[in-house]
Design a protein around this motif. Sequence first.
Motif, PDB file in Angstrom:
ATOM      1  N   VAL A   1      92.830 -38.879 163.997  1.00 42.36           N
ATOM      2  CA  VAL A   1      92.079 -40.001 164.541  1.00 42.36           C
ATOM      3  C   VAL A   1      90.615 -39.601 164.674  1.00 42.36           C
ATOM      4  CG1 VAL A   1      91.829 -41.591 166.483  1.00 42.36           C
ATOM      5  CG2 VAL A   1      94.106 -40.871 165.746  1.00 42.36           C
ATOM      6  N   ILE A   2      89.760 -40.409 164.067  1.00 45.05           N
ATOM      7  CA  ILE A   2      88.324 -40.168 164.098  1.00 45.05           C
ATOM      8  C   ILE A   2      87.673 -41.330 164.835  1.00 45.05           C
ATOM      9  CG2 ILE A   2      86.241 -39.931 162.688  1.00 45.05           C
ATOM     10  CD1 ILE A   2      88.081 -38.712 160.516  1.00 45.05           C
ATOM     11  N   ASP A   3      86.845 -41.005 165.825  1.00 49.53           N
ATOM     12  CA  ASP A   3      86.145 -42.025 166.601  1.00 49.53           C
ATOM     13  C   ASP A   3      84.768 -42.251 165.988  1.00 49.53           C
ATOM     14  OD1 ASP A   3      85.057 -43.728 168.450  1.00 49.53           O
ATOM     15  OD2 ASP A   3      85.209 -42.336 170.146  1.00 49.53           O
ATOM     16  N   PRO A   4      84.561 -43.392 165.293  1.00 51.86           N
ATOM     17  CA  PRO A   4      83.276 -43.640 164.634  1.00 51.86           C
ATOM     18  C   PRO A   4      82.084 -43.671 165.583  1.00 51.86           C
ATOM     19  CG  PRO A   4      84.921 -45.220 163.897  1.00 51.86           C
ATOM     20  CD  PRO A   4      85.514 -44.460 165.038  1.00 51.86           C
ATOM     21  N   THR A   5      82.316 -43.991 166.868  1.00 46.37           N
ATOM     22  CA  THR A   5      81.191 -44.079 167.802  1.00 46.37           C
ATOM     23  C   THR A   5      80.532 -42.731 168.051  1.00 46.37           C
ATOM     24  OG1 THR A   5      82.611 -43.862 169.749  1.00 46.37           O
ATOM     25  CG2 THR A   5      82.168 -46.106 168.949  1.00 46.37           C
ATOM     26  N   THR A   6      81.198 -41.647 167.681  1.00 48.02           N
ATOM     27  CA  THR A   6      80.615 -40.307 167.863  1.00 48.02           C
ATOM     28  C   THR A   6      79.819 -39.869 166.637  1.00 48.02           C
ATOM     29  OG1 THR A   6      82.567 -39.174 166.995  1.00 48.02           O
ATOM     30  CG2 THR A   6      82.536 -39.626 169.363  1.00 48.02           C
ATOM     31  N   LEU A   7      79.764 -40.708 165.605  1.00 49.58           N
ATOM     32  CA  LEU A   7      79.101 -40.346 164.353  1.00 49.58           C
ATOM     33  C   LEU A   7      77.768 -41.066 164.217  1.00 49.58           C
ATOM     34  CD1 LEU A   7      82.239 -40.737 162.056  1.00 49.58           C
ATOM     35  CD2 LEU A   7      81.407 -38.640 163.110  1.00 49.58           C
ATOM     36  N   SER A   8      76.936 -40.555 163.321  1.00 48.15           N
ATOM     37  CA  SER A   8      75.666 -41.219 163.006  1.00 48.15           C
ATOM     38  C   SER A   8      75.181 -40.698 161.661  1.00 48.15           C
ATOM     39  CB  SER A   8      74.628 -40.940 164.095  1.00 48.15           C
ATOM     40  OG  SER A   8      74.360 -39.549 164.154  1.00 48.15           O
ATOM     41  N   GLY A   9      74.084 -41.265 161.177  1.00 50.91           N
ATOM     42  CA  GLY A   9      73.481 -40.791 159.932  1.00 50.91           C
ATOM     43  C   GLY A   9      73.927 -41.588 158.733  1.00 50.91           C
ATOM     44  N   ALA A  10      74.087 -40.874 157.611  1.00 46.95           N
ATOM     45  CA  ALA A  10      74.454 -41.496 156.339  1.00 46.95           C
ATOM     46  C   ALA A  10      75.869 -42.062 156.410  1.00 46.95           C
ATOM     47  CB  ALA A  10      74.352 -40.471 155.215  1.00 46.95           C
ATOM     48  N   ILE A  11      76.217 -42.860 155.412  1.00 47.21           N
ATOM     49  CA  ILE A  11      77.535 -43.492 155.356  1.00 47.21           C
ATOM     50  C   ILE A  11      78.616 -42.429 155.214  1.00 47.21           C
ATOM     51  CG2 ILE A  11      79.021 -45.071 154.071  1.00 47.21           C
ATOM     52  CD1 ILE A  11      76.453 -46.543 153.209  1.00 47.21           C
ATOM     53  N   LYS A  12      79.620 -42.527 156.066  1.00 47.46           N
ATOM     54  CA  LYS A  12      80.796 -41.653 156.032  1.00 47.46           C
ATOM     55  C   LYS A  12      81.977 -42.427 156.592  1.00 47.46           C
ATOM     56  CE  LYS A  12      78.534 -38.775 159.282  1.00 47.46           C
ATOM     57  NZ  LYS A  12      77.279 -39.174 159.033  1.00 47.46           N
ATOM     58  N   PHE A  13      83.123 -41.776 156.687  1.00 47.96           N
ATOM     59  CA  PHE A  13      84.318 -42.424 157.229  1.00 47.96           C
ATOM     60  C   PHE A  13      83.985 -43.078 158.572  1.00 47.96           C
ATOM     61  CE2 PHE A  13      88.037 -42.695 159.866  1.00 47.96           C
ATOM     62  CZ  PHE A  13      88.975 -43.229 159.013  1.00 47.96           C
ATOM     63  N   GLY A  14      84.459 -44.304 158.769  1.00 51.90           N
ATOM     64  CA  GLY A  14      84.280 -45.011 160.026  1.00 51.90           C
ATOM     65  C   GLY A  14      83.044 -45.877 160.082  1.00 51.90           C
ATOM     66  N   ALA A  15      82.123 -45.711 159.137  1.00 49.63           N
ATOM     67  CA  ALA A  15      80.886 -46.494 159.152  1.00 49.63           C
ATOM     68  C   ALA A  15      81.169 -47.954 158.851  1.00 49.63           C
ATOM     69  CB  ALA A  15      79.907 -45.939 158.120  1.00 49.63           C
ATOM     70  N   THR A  16      80.451 -48.827 159.544  1.00 50.47           N
ATOM     71  CA  THR A  16      80.454 -50.251 159.225  1.00 50.47           C
ATOM     72  C   THR A  16      79.169 -50.503 158.453  1.00 50.47           C
ATOM     73  OG1 THR A  16      81.726 -50.780 161.197  1.00 50.47           O
ATOM     74  CG2 THR A  16      80.507 -52.589 160.166  1.00 50.47           C
ATOM     75  N   VAL A  17      79.318 -50.948 157.220  1.00 45.44           N
ATOM     76  CA  VAL A  17      78.199 -51.043 156.291  1.00 45.44           C
ATOM     77  C   VAL A  17      77.993 -52.492 155.872  1.00 45.44           C
ATOM     78  CG1 VAL A  17      77.298 -50.203 154.094  1.00 45.44           C
ATOM     79  CG2 VAL A  17      78.856 -48.771 155.412  1.00 45.44           C
ATOM     80  N   THR A  18      76.738 -52.952 155.950  1.00 42.12           N
ATOM     81  CA  THR A  18      76.393 -54.274 155.444  1.00 42.12           C
ATOM     82  C   THR A  18      75.635 -54.081 154.143  1.00 42.12           C
ATOM     83  OG1 THR A  18      76.282 -55.191 157.665  1.00 42.12           O
ATOM     84  CG2 THR A  18      75.216 -56.455 155.918  1.00 42.12           C
TER      85      THR A  18
END
Length: 156
Positions: free
Chosen positions: A74-91
């Motif tokens: 389980v990966i929590d996307p809210t702990t991530l930032s920067g370039a696109i990676k798993f969990g990113a919401t991309v428009t």
Amino acid sequence: MEKLPMTRAGYAALEAELKHLKSVERPAIIEAIASARELGDLKENAEYHSAREKQGFIEGRIKELEGVIGLAEVIDPTTLSGAIKFGATVTLVDEDTDEEKTWQIVGEHEANVEKGLLNIKSPIARALIGKEEGDSVEVRTPGGEKSYEVLSIAFV
């Protein structure tokens, strides 16, 4: 065995499905088999054979879900930032049609394109990994080459 990346929401959905199958579907099918047995000759009993077939499907899905949940990371996307990676919401905006699309990159067991959940192993997700806002992305899809521009990246 290789760990399966998954969002918290995807993991919770799989756990809920597993619980439903074990606590609702499995007992119901056991009852249906018992009722069908009471009708007599099992060789020509369509209800019995149908119930047994459904039981096989349910038991197979339970085993599959237990395996996936056991390998889940389980990966929590809210702990991530920067370039696109798993969990990113991309428009993205389609550079040919100016149509905007928003996707979240998720694990393969929780992917659902209609709900905006894009499988990390899909051609579009693989092309997006590592890109930044403003980057242009060329994607080879079954429908041909597509060009997108990354409008925004969020980790929610």
